[in-house]
Design an enzyme around this catalytic site. Structure first.
Site, mmCIF file in Angstrom:
data_model
loop_
_atom_site.group_PDB
_atom_site.id
_atom_site.type_symbol
_atom_site.label_atom_id
_atom_site.label_comp_id
_atom_site.label_asym_id
_atom_site.label_seq_id
_atom_site.Cartn_x
_atom_site.Cartn_y
_atom_site.Cartn_z
ATOM 1 N N SER A 252 0.651 -1.102 0.015
ATOM 2 C CA SER A 252 -0.166 0.477 0.238
ATOM 3 C C SER A 252 0.772 1.477 0.169
ATOM 4 O O SER A 252 1.886 1.259 0.148
ATOM 5 C CB SER A 252 -0.660 -0.003 0.945
ATOM 6 O OG SER A 252 -0.116 0.745 2.877
ATOM 7 N N LYS A 253 0.111 2.226 -0.582
ATOM 8 C CA LYS A 253 1.155 3.888 -0.223
ATOM 9 C C LYS A 253 2.121 4.048 1.311
ATOM 10 O O LYS A 253 3.280 4.613 1.000
ATOM 11 C CB LYS A 253 -0.331 5.084 0.392
ATOM 12 C CG LYS A 253 -1.159 4.872 -0.761
ATOM 13 C CD LYS A 253 -1.172 6.262 -1.584
ATOM 14 C CE LYS A 253 -2.130 6.446 -3.012
ATOM 15 N NZ LYS A 253 -3.696 6.889 -1.980
ATOM 16 N N ARG A 254 1.605 3.129 2.464
ATOM 17 C CA ARG A 254 3.042 2.944 3.301
ATOM 18 C C ARG A 254 3.823 2.422 3.301
ATOM 19 O O ARG A 254 5.146 2.708 3.700
ATOM 20 C CB ARG A 254 2.415 1.935 3.916
ATOM 21 C CG ARG A 254 0.904 3.028 5.473
ATOM 22 C CD ARG A 254 0.621 1.898 6.537
ATOM 23 N NE ARG A 254 0.667 0.183 6.159
ATOM 24 C CZ ARG A 254 0.992 -0.466 6.461
ATOM 25 N NH1 ARG A 254 2.275 -0.195 7.052
ATOM 26 N NH2 ARG A 254 0.685 -1.884 5.878
ATOM 27 N N HIS A 255 4.146 2.012 1.617
ATOM 28 C CA HIS A 255 5.611 0.979 1.249
ATOM 29 C C HIS A 255 5.995 1.607 0.177
ATOM 30 O O HIS A 255 6.502 1.719 -0.305
ATOM 31 C CB HIS A 255 4.921 -0.239 0.679
ATOM 32 C CG HIS A 255 4.529 -1.304 1.881
ATOM 33 N ND1 HIS A 255 3.258 -1.590 2.109
ATOM 34 C CD2 HIS A 255 5.068 -1.709 3.069
ATOM 35 C CE1 HIS A 255 3.010 -2.314 3.029
ATOM 36 N NE2 HIS A 255 4.118 -2.392 3.264
ATOM 37 N N GLY A 256 5.599 3.326 0.081
ATOM 38 C CA GLY A 256 6.153 3.817 -0.599
ATOM 39 C C GLY A 256 5.225 4.226 -1.774
ATOM 40 O O GLY A 256 3.671 3.963 -2.070
#
Ligand code: GLU
Length: 486
Positions: A252-256
């Site tokens: 997800s966005k959390r991973h970049g």
């Protein structure tokens, strides 16, 4: 049988890593088998779909180097390829399903449905629709319509059946029909749901293999039921595992960065990204990881697609991208680097041929230090700054040895005596200089490097000097002689 596969994105946002991987696997499968790759747009979620997202997705596919034989933009015999332009087909087939007793109108309100779900949850049962409207008579329907209720159409799920998927990646997967519940195939307003439209389209477009992400696996039994009800052949399914972040949670966005567009704007090479995406869940078996698309195409088979989740490893992408950068034609990577150089103000927005030549020299000198083209600018300051600074104590020491003035003077002379500064010429100069001075290369190169860049490491001297040009090089040598560099 000609292989026909498709990528069917919902245009509700930019093309993501996962979608791109699905598109790529389909493209590879089609190309490997000499089949056809179709791209169609699943835009029945009217609120979330947009033409802007559609354009983003198509542009990203093209940027990755994936072309299609039939579908949106290119046309073909099975169009239109945008679902909102195919509504008449879905409506006609929905009527058929009603007539054959496979579908029925449902008038339940959102509140009634929510209450039913809650009640089932409380009993510890799967929340699903239990078929309250299955057997309404004409009179009941009229009454409900008179109340102002707009019906949806539900598929009548047969009771007590096992639905088997023979998945080309996951093997045999079974679902019990009793856990499914009658599901909506047409929303009020005559818009089909995904599960219905996808079947109609895959059938109409003669799709032989449905290769898609694992998250759709639970939709597949519903789709198989629709195929059966319409007496259509079921395509071969293959569900590709999820992509996880390095912490093993869903990517997800959390991973970049998650969209292809973002990687493009960071200066990743499409060739590297496509190579990386292919390795998310597929492996050729050997050690080799740098594989051009053409080669992957030859090697790509579904038996090498893994059942376990793929892990998105940014370091691996960076490593691959760095390798592609170093193996690419200089003109090509310079073209990719140029916008970053311009944005940082190092190269003019309307560059002269000399500017372009310098950009190329800089890319050549610094490409070994970068993992993507946006990083080039981090290595450019040394070529442009008027305020040279010594990077550290080691650099300071390099300028303290007694031979330094001699080296600076001798180099100045060489520079002055040359009308041009090319890599070859500078290489020759440095060789001669070392020979003439006679105290070994290290005492020549290190002070020169520090004089010209302030640093003890970096691009080759014979690359730095042509980029700096005569005046800048002389100014920097003078600064050392005048004790101005400290
Ligand atoms: N529109 C669906 C999606 O974007 C496609 C699923 C499928 O390939 O059937 O996830």
């Amino acid at each position: 049988m000609t292989v026909r596969v498709r990528f069917a994105p919902s245009p509700t946002g930019p093309l993501h890593i996962g979608g791109a991987r699905s598109a790529l696997f389909n493209w590879l499968y089609a190309r490997h088998h000499g089949g056809q790759f179709i791209v169609r747009i699943e835009d029945t979620d009217l609120e979330r779909s947009s033409r802007e997202s559609e354009e983003n997705i198509l542009n990203s596919l093209k940027w990755l180097g994936l072309d299609w034989d039939e579908g949106i933009e290119v046309g073909g015999p099975n169009g239109p390829y945008r679902q909102t332009e195919r509504l008449a087909k879905y409506r006609e087939l929905a009527d058929t399903l009603v007539q054959t007793g496979h579908a029925y109108h449902c008038y339940c309100s959102e509140e009634e449905l929510a209450a039913e779900r809650e009640a089932l949850k409380e009993k510890g049962e799967l929340p699903r629709y239990l078929g309250r409207c299955r057997n309404l008579c004409q009179e009941d329907k009229e009454k409900l319509e008179a109340e102002g209720r707009n019906p949806v159409l539900r598929f009548k799920v047969p009771e007590n059946e096992i639905i088997t998927i023979n998945d080309d990646v996951r093997g045999q997967v079974e679902f019990e029909s009793d856990g499914i519940g009658d599901f909506v195939i047409m929303k009020s307003g005559g818009i089909p749901t995904y599960n219905f439209a996808v079947v109609v389209d895959d059938h109409d477009m003669d799709i032989t293999h449905v290769l898609r992400a694992e998250e759709h696996l639970s939709n597949t039994p519903r789709q198989i039921l629709i195929y059966n009800a319409l007496d259509w052949d079921v395509p071969i399914f293959a569900h590709v595992s999820l992509i996880l972040g390095k912490d093993r949670s869903k990517m997800s966005k959390r991973h970049g960065a998650t969209s292809i567009e973002q990687y493009k704007s960071m200066g990743y090479l499409p060739e590297a990204l496509v190579n990386f995406l292919a390795l998310l869940g597929w492996s050729p078996g050997g050690e080799e990881e740098v594989l051009p698309l053409e080669e992957i195409k030859d090697l790509f088979t579904l038996d090498k697609v893994s059942k376990s989740p793929a892990v998105f490893d940014l370091e691996k992408l960076n490593h691959l991208n760095g390798m592609y950068i170093r193996n690419s034609e200089l003109d090509y990577i310079t073209k990719l680097a140029l916008p970053f150089m311009q944005k940082a103000g190092y190269i003019s927005e309307s560059p002269t041929p000399e500017d372009l030549e310098m950009a190329k020299q800089i890319v050549d000198a610094t490409k070994k230090y970068v993992n993507n083209m946006s990083e080039i600018v981090e290595h450019m300051e040394i070529f442009f700054t008027d305020e040279m600074k010594l990077e550290n104590e080691k650099a300071r020491e390099a300028l303290q040895i007694e031979e330094v003035p001699q080296v600076m003077h001798a180099m100045k002379e060489k520079i002055f005596s040359s009308s041009k500064l090319t890599e070859e010429i500078v290489k020759g100069m440095l060789k001669e200089l070392t020979k003439e001075l006679g105290f070994g290369g290290k005492k020549v190169y290190m002070p020169l490097r520090v004089a010209l860049t302030g640093q003890t490491h970096g691009p080759e001297l014979y690359q730095i000097i042509p980029i700096l040009g005569t005046n800048r090089t002389i100014d920097r040598l003078n600064a050392v002689l005048e004790g101005k560099l400290s």
